[in-house]
Design a protein around this motif. Sequence first.
Motif, PDB file in Angstrom:
ATOM      1  N   MET A 119       0.848  -1.174   0.000  1.00 42.42           N
ATOM      2  CA  MET A 119       0.000   0.000   0.000  1.00 42.42           C
ATOM      3  C   MET A 119       0.896   1.239   0.000  1.00 42.42           C
ATOM      4  O   MET A 119       2.051   1.181   0.443  1.00 42.42           O
ATOM      5  CB  MET A 119      -0.902   0.019   1.240  1.00 42.42           C
ATOM      6  CG  MET A 119      -0.154   0.070   2.557  1.00 42.42           C
ATOM      7  SD  MET A 119      -1.261  -0.010   3.982  1.00 42.42           S
ATOM      8  CE  MET A 119      -1.878  -1.688   3.822  1.00 42.42           C
ATOM      9  N   PRO A 120       0.405   2.360  -0.509  1.00 41.82           N
ATOM     10  CA  PRO A 120       1.221   3.582  -0.511  1.00 41.82           C
ATOM     11  C   PRO A 120       1.433   4.099   0.901  1.00 41.82           C
ATOM     12  O   PRO A 120       0.476   4.185   1.690  1.00 41.82           O
ATOM     13  CB  PRO A 120       0.389   4.558  -1.351  1.00 41.82           C
ATOM     14  CG  PRO A 120      -1.020   4.052  -1.256  1.00 41.82           C
ATOM     15  CD  PRO A 120      -0.909   2.563  -1.162  1.00 41.82           C
ATOM     16  N   PHE A 160       1.813   7.613  10.799  1.00 41.93           N
ATOM     17  CA  PHE A 160       1.007   6.615  10.099  1.00 41.93           C
ATOM     18  C   PHE A 160       1.028   5.284  10.853  1.00 41.93           C
ATOM     19  O   PHE A 160      -0.011   4.646  11.051  1.00 41.93           O
ATOM     20  CB  PHE A 160       1.541   6.424   8.681  1.00 41.93           C
ATOM     21  CG  PHE A 160       0.731   5.489   7.825  1.00 41.93           C
ATOM     22  CD1 PHE A 160      -0.337   5.973   7.074  1.00 41.93           C
ATOM     23  CD2 PHE A 160       1.030   4.138   7.774  1.00 41.93           C
ATOM     24  CE1 PHE A 160      -1.089   5.104   6.289  1.00 41.93           C
ATOM     25  CE2 PHE A 160       0.285   3.273   6.991  1.00 41.93           C
ATOM     26  CZ  PHE A 160      -0.779   3.758   6.246  1.00 41.93           C
ATOM     27  N   PHE A 161       2.204   4.849  11.280  1.00 36.80           N
ATOM     28  CA  PHE A 161       2.329   3.599  12.037  1.00 36.80           C
ATOM     29  C   PHE A 161       1.601   3.705  13.379  1.00 36.80           C
ATOM     30  O   PHE A 161       0.967   2.741  13.821  1.00 36.80           O
ATOM     31  CB  PHE A 161       3.797   3.247  12.249  1.00 36.80           C
ATOM     32  CG  PHE A 161       4.372   2.367  11.182  1.00 36.80           C
ATOM     33  CD1 PHE A 161       4.517   1.013  11.386  1.00 36.80           C
ATOM     34  CD2 PHE A 161       4.756   2.894   9.954  1.00 36.80           C
ATOM     35  CE1 PHE A 161       5.047   0.184  10.401  1.00 36.80           C
ATOM     36  CE2 PHE A 161       5.285   2.086   8.961  1.00 36.80           C
ATOM     37  CZ  PHE A 161       5.427   0.718   9.175  1.00 36.80           C
ATOM     38  N   LEU A 209       1.536  -5.487   7.759  1.00 31.50           N
ATOM     39  CA  LEU A 209       1.215  -5.053   6.395  1.00 31.50           C
ATOM     40  C   LEU A 209       1.969  -3.777   6.025  1.00 31.50           C
ATOM     41  O   LEU A 209       2.491  -3.650   4.919  1.00 31.50           O
ATOM     42  CB  LEU A 209      -0.292  -4.827   6.256  1.00 31.50           C
ATOM     43  CG  LEU A 209      -1.169  -6.073   6.232  1.00 31.50           C
ATOM     44  CD1 LEU A 209      -2.659  -5.678   6.217  1.00 31.50           C
ATOM     45  CD2 LEU A 209      -0.848  -6.942   5.018  1.00 31.50           C
ATOM     46  N   PHE A 210       2.017  -2.839   6.987  1.00 29.75           N
ATOM     47  CA  PHE A 210       2.733  -1.583   6.724  1.00 29.75           C
ATOM     48  C   PHE A 210       4.233  -1.860   6.497  1.00 29.75           C
ATOM     49  O   PHE A 210       4.859  -1.271   5.620  1.00 29.75           O
ATOM     50  CB  PHE A 210       2.556  -0.609   7.884  1.00 29.75           C
ATOM     51  CG  PHE A 210       1.132  -0.251   8.192  1.00 29.75           C
ATOM     52  CD1 PHE A 210       0.134  -0.406   7.243  1.00 29.75           C
ATOM     53  CD2 PHE A 210       0.776   0.239   9.443  1.00 29.75           C
ATOM     54  CE1 PHE A 210      -1.177  -0.069   7.524  1.00 29.75           C
ATOM     55  CE2 PHE A 210      -0.524   0.573   9.729  1.00 29.75           C
ATOM     56  CZ  PHE A 210      -1.513   0.425   8.783  1.00 29.75           C
ATOM     57  N   THR A 211       4.781  -2.743   7.321  1.00 34.71           N
ATOM     58  CA  THR A 211       6.203  -3.053   7.229  1.00 34.71           C
ATOM     59  C   THR A 211       6.527  -3.730   5.888  1.00 34.71           C
ATOM     60  O   THR A 211       7.536  -3.411   5.249  1.00 34.71           O
ATOM     61  CB  THR A 211       6.624  -3.969   8.385  1.00 34.71           C
ATOM     62  OG1 THR A 211       6.329  -3.312   9.638  1.00 34.71           O
ATOM     63  CG2 THR A 211       8.128  -4.267   8.338  1.00 34.71           C
ATOM     64  N   LEU A 212       5.664  -4.641   5.459  1.00 32.68           N
ATOM     65  CA  LEU A 212       5.871  -5.312   4.172  1.00 32.68           C
ATOM     66  C   LEU A 212       5.790  -4.318   3.020  1.00 32.68           C
ATOM     67  O   LEU A 212       6.458  -4.496   1.995  1.00 32.68           O
ATOM     68  CB  LEU A 212       4.828  -6.418   3.981  1.00 32.68           C
ATOM     69  CG  LEU A 212       4.992  -7.664   4.854  1.00 32.68           C
ATOM     70  CD1 LEU A 212       3.806  -8.591   4.700  1.00 32.68           C
ATOM     71  CD2 LEU A 212       6.289  -8.390   4.489  1.00 32.68           C
ATOM     72  N   SER A 213       4.993  -3.276   3.205  1.00 38.03           N
ATOM     73  CA  SER A 213       4.864  -2.253   2.157  1.00 38.03           C
ATOM     74  C   SER A 213       6.131  -1.429   2.015  1.00 38.03           C
ATOM     75  O   SER A 213       6.327  -0.740   1.005  1.00 38.03           O
ATOM     76  CB  SER A 213       3.670  -1.341   2.454  1.00 38.03           C
ATOM     77  OG  SER A 213       2.444  -2.051   2.411  1.00 38.03           O
ATOM     78  N   LEU A 214       6.989  -1.469   3.024  1.00 32.31           N
ATOM     79  CA  LEU A 214       8.254  -0.740   2.958  1.00 32.31           C
ATOM     80  C   LEU A 214       9.311  -1.504   2.152  1.00 32.31           C
ATOM     81  O   LEU A 214      10.325  -0.932   1.729  1.00 32.31           O
ATOM     82  CB  LEU A 214       8.792  -0.484   4.359  1.00 32.31           C
ATOM     83  CG  LEU A 214       7.996   0.478   5.249  1.00 32.31           C
ATOM     84  CD1 LEU A 214       8.565   0.487   6.665  1.00 32.31           C
ATOM     85  CD2 LEU A 214       8.003   1.885   4.654  1.00 32.31           C
TER      86      LEU A 214
END
Length: 210
Positions: free
Chosen positions: A107-108, A119-120, A204-209
């Motif tokens: 995700m962006p 955001f996190f 999910l946020f970490t994978l998006s990085l």
Amino acid sequence: MAPGTKVTASVSAACAVLLLETAARSLPPLASPLTTTLVLRLVQLTIMAMLLKGQFTQGELGSLSPNALRQAALKGAAWSLGFGTFVGTGALILFLAGINPLHLVRMPLPRDQSTLALFFLTGGVVAPLAEEFFFRGIVYRLLRPMGVIPAIFISTLLFAAAHAMHGAVPVTQLAGGLLFAVAYEKEGHLAVPVIIHGAGNTALFTLSLI
């Protein structure tokens, strides 16, 4: 607390949350969307906690005693690990089949470091707290007298519908909603789905990085 009083408190909290949500979407933004979301969720969480503070007893929302919270945290971590293992196995199968699973979850994210940290914080901590309080602590418990299965599926559909965007089917939210509701039903403590939800979002946020 009498059953009628509990229902009244829960309905009042739900109405307050929905009114704030409607107002936030209708009024001109006073800050960035991320900051607005953070403030909105904090206000909603505060109102729900104040109206339902008498229901933090064993068998309802869950005890706030240190031992009960510690046990709930361990159970939440165990559920998160189990679900993460399941998802990781599925991702490995997709990878071996020639499909990059990261494309399905990316995700962006904000580029600025301070905005990314906010955001996190919002998506990994505050939003899971507020959403679990509402969808499992209020909606699910109001539906629970209908039976476990209807309560799980209806609350999950409402949770997914709240996250639907641009007409796309919110598959992640459907799977997550089912998991959160089942975990809450089995463990009897709201902290369990909060931890699973927060851990899932953060993953999910970490994978998006990557």
